[in-house]
Scaffold this active site. Sequence first.
Site, PDB file in Angstrom:
ATOM      1  N   ASP A  30     -11.340  -4.983   7.208  1.00 39.08           N
ATOM      2  CA  ASP A  30     -10.573  -6.247   7.162  1.00 39.08           C
ATOM      3  C   ASP A  30     -10.355  -6.780   8.575  1.00 39.08           C
ATOM      4  O   ASP A  30     -10.467  -7.983   8.822  1.00 39.08           O
ATOM      5  CB  ASP A  30      -9.223  -6.023   6.484  1.00 39.08           C
ATOM      6  CG  ASP A  30      -9.378  -5.463   5.081  1.00 39.08           C
ATOM      7  OD1 ASP A  30     -10.409  -5.753   4.449  1.00 39.08           O
ATOM      8  OD2 ASP A  30      -8.479  -4.741   4.631  1.00 39.08           O
ATOM      9  N   GLY A  71      -2.131   3.091   8.596  1.00 38.22           N
ATOM     10  CA  GLY A  71      -1.878   1.832   7.904  1.00 38.22           C
ATOM     11  C   GLY A  71      -2.966   0.804   8.156  1.00 38.22           C
ATOM     12  O   GLY A  71      -3.751   0.902   9.102  1.00 38.22           O
ATOM     13  N   ASP A 131       0.830  -1.211   0.000  1.00 36.21           N
ATOM     14  CA  ASP A 131       0.000   0.000   0.000  1.00 36.21           C
ATOM     15  C   ASP A 131       0.865   1.262   0.000  1.00 36.21           C
ATOM     16  O   ASP A 131       1.771   1.393   0.831  1.00 36.21           O
ATOM     17  CB  ASP A 131      -0.880   0.045   1.260  1.00 36.21           C
ATOM     18  CG  ASP A 131      -1.953  -1.038   1.262  1.00 36.21           C
ATOM     19  OD1 ASP A 131      -2.134  -1.717   0.233  1.00 36.21           O
ATOM     20  OD2 ASP A 131      -2.608  -1.179   2.312  1.00 36.21           O
ATOM     21  N   ALA A 158      -4.603 -10.392   3.270  1.00 31.41           N
ATOM     22  CA  ALA A 158      -3.493 -10.396   4.223  1.00 31.41           C
ATOM     23  C   ALA A 158      -3.838  -9.595   5.475  1.00 31.41           C
ATOM     24  O   ALA A 158      -3.439  -9.972   6.582  1.00 31.41           O
ATOM     25  CB  ALA A 158      -2.242  -9.837   3.555  1.00 31.41           C
ATOM     26  N   ASN A 159      -4.582  -8.501   5.317  1.00 31.95           N
ATOM     27  CA  ASN A 159      -5.005  -7.725   6.497  1.00 31.95           C
ATOM     28  C   ASN A 159      -5.912  -8.566   7.395  1.00 31.95           C
ATOM     29  O   ASN A 159      -5.815  -8.520   8.624  1.00 31.95           O
ATOM     30  CB  ASN A 159      -5.766  -6.465   6.076  1.00 31.95           C
ATOM     31  CG  ASN A 159      -4.902  -5.475   5.313  1.00 31.95           C
ATOM     32  OD1 ASN A 159      -3.680  -5.537   5.371  1.00 31.95           O
ATOM     33  ND2 ASN A 159      -5.544  -4.574   4.583  1.00 31.95           N
TER      34      ASN A 159
HETATM   35  O1  RIB Z   1      -9.122  -2.786   2.888  1.00 30.67           O
HETATM   36  C1  RIB Z   1      -7.911  -2.095   2.787  1.00 30.67           C
HETATM   37  C2  RIB Z   1      -7.046  -2.742   1.756  1.00 30.67           C
HETATM   38  O2  RIB Z   1      -7.679  -2.637   0.495  1.00 30.67           O
HETATM   39  C3  RIB Z   1      -5.700  -2.087   1.579  1.00 30.67           C
HETATM   40  O3  RIB Z   1      -4.713  -2.653   2.405  1.00 30.67           O
HETATM   41  C4  RIB Z   1      -5.428  -2.242   0.093  1.00 30.67           C
HETATM   42  O4  RIB Z   1      -4.312  -3.026  -0.200  1.00 30.67           O
HETATM   43  C5  RIB Z   1      -6.701  -2.836  -0.509  1.00 30.67           C
HETATM   44  O5  RIB Z   1      -6.612  -4.181  -0.701  1.00 30.67           O
END
Ligand code: RIB
Length: 302
Positions: free
Chosen positions: A250, A285, A14, A43-44
């Site tokens: 997320d 972030g 990002d 990944a989040n």
């Molecule tokens: O939901 C946030 C995410 O959306 C960010 O980290 C970005 O990479 C997109 O996938």
Amino acid sequence: MTRMVAVVGSLNLDLTIDVDHLPSPGETVLGSGSRSGYGGKGANQAAAAAALGSQVAMVGRVGDDAVGEELVADLRHRGIDVAHLLRTPGVRSGSATIAVDATRGENLILVDPGANGAVTAADVRVQPVREAAVVVAQLEIPLPAVTAAAAHARGLVLLNPAPARELPRDLVARVDVLVPNQSELALLTAAPTPATVEETATLVRGLGFRGAIVVTLGAAGALVYEPAGDAVLHVPAPTVRVVDTTGAGDCFCGALAVALAAGERLSDAARTAVIAASLSTRAHGARDRLPSAAEVQQLATA
Ligand code: RIB
């Protein structure tokens, strides 16, 4: 069945720029600072679940570039099983450009899927997806891969339809918990974005989905719909000092999956997830300061 959570989805690098307002089409906006960090909805979600103490496996693809190695290493350092993260030769890892207007708690995200777009159905037919108590997926990887993961799963399937698009019937038939935000719900129902909790509840009831629906409402918390009894519950969010809402949805999905994997009822799991997502907005972030189970517990009992 274990309490393991398997996340099938995207990994991105990002690049975030702080702005005093989000741009309109054709407008150039000067920012007040920029930073890069690890992201990607999948990944989040995996990182949020791991921060809460869950056993987590991540399934997806990165490019064969240095960024891909960093993205995998970050998840490995968080204790996540990365054995099923594959490299795609000759393709860049996924990336996102994000504008954050912290005063309004809004963001605007552009995603270049890169290697995320190369995830196949065969990639996701793996043991963690088969054996997880909860499989979490989003839509930053191709739909055939998401559908195959849902079909391969024996546990609960949680789908975060982000970015929203029309869902194939065989995928919808296998989803147990759908977790859209209000604009994704609007897109799925071909209606304007609901402005109130009541309007959201009306759209949810009209969706005709056989499973449960949990709509994230940002600062207003979440709305939980369980088809049995046609019940709609509003879960309010605690007040926190918001720095950056990127990835809050997320974190919500990851926390919801952990709670469901532990056997919590959906309404209780949604309460936990609302608190976790609120706490995740305290730092910049998508996953720079994800809450621990102890922090969530502390706020839940405050
Ligand atoms: O939901 C946030 C995410 O959306 C960010 O980290 C970005 O990479 C997109 O996938």
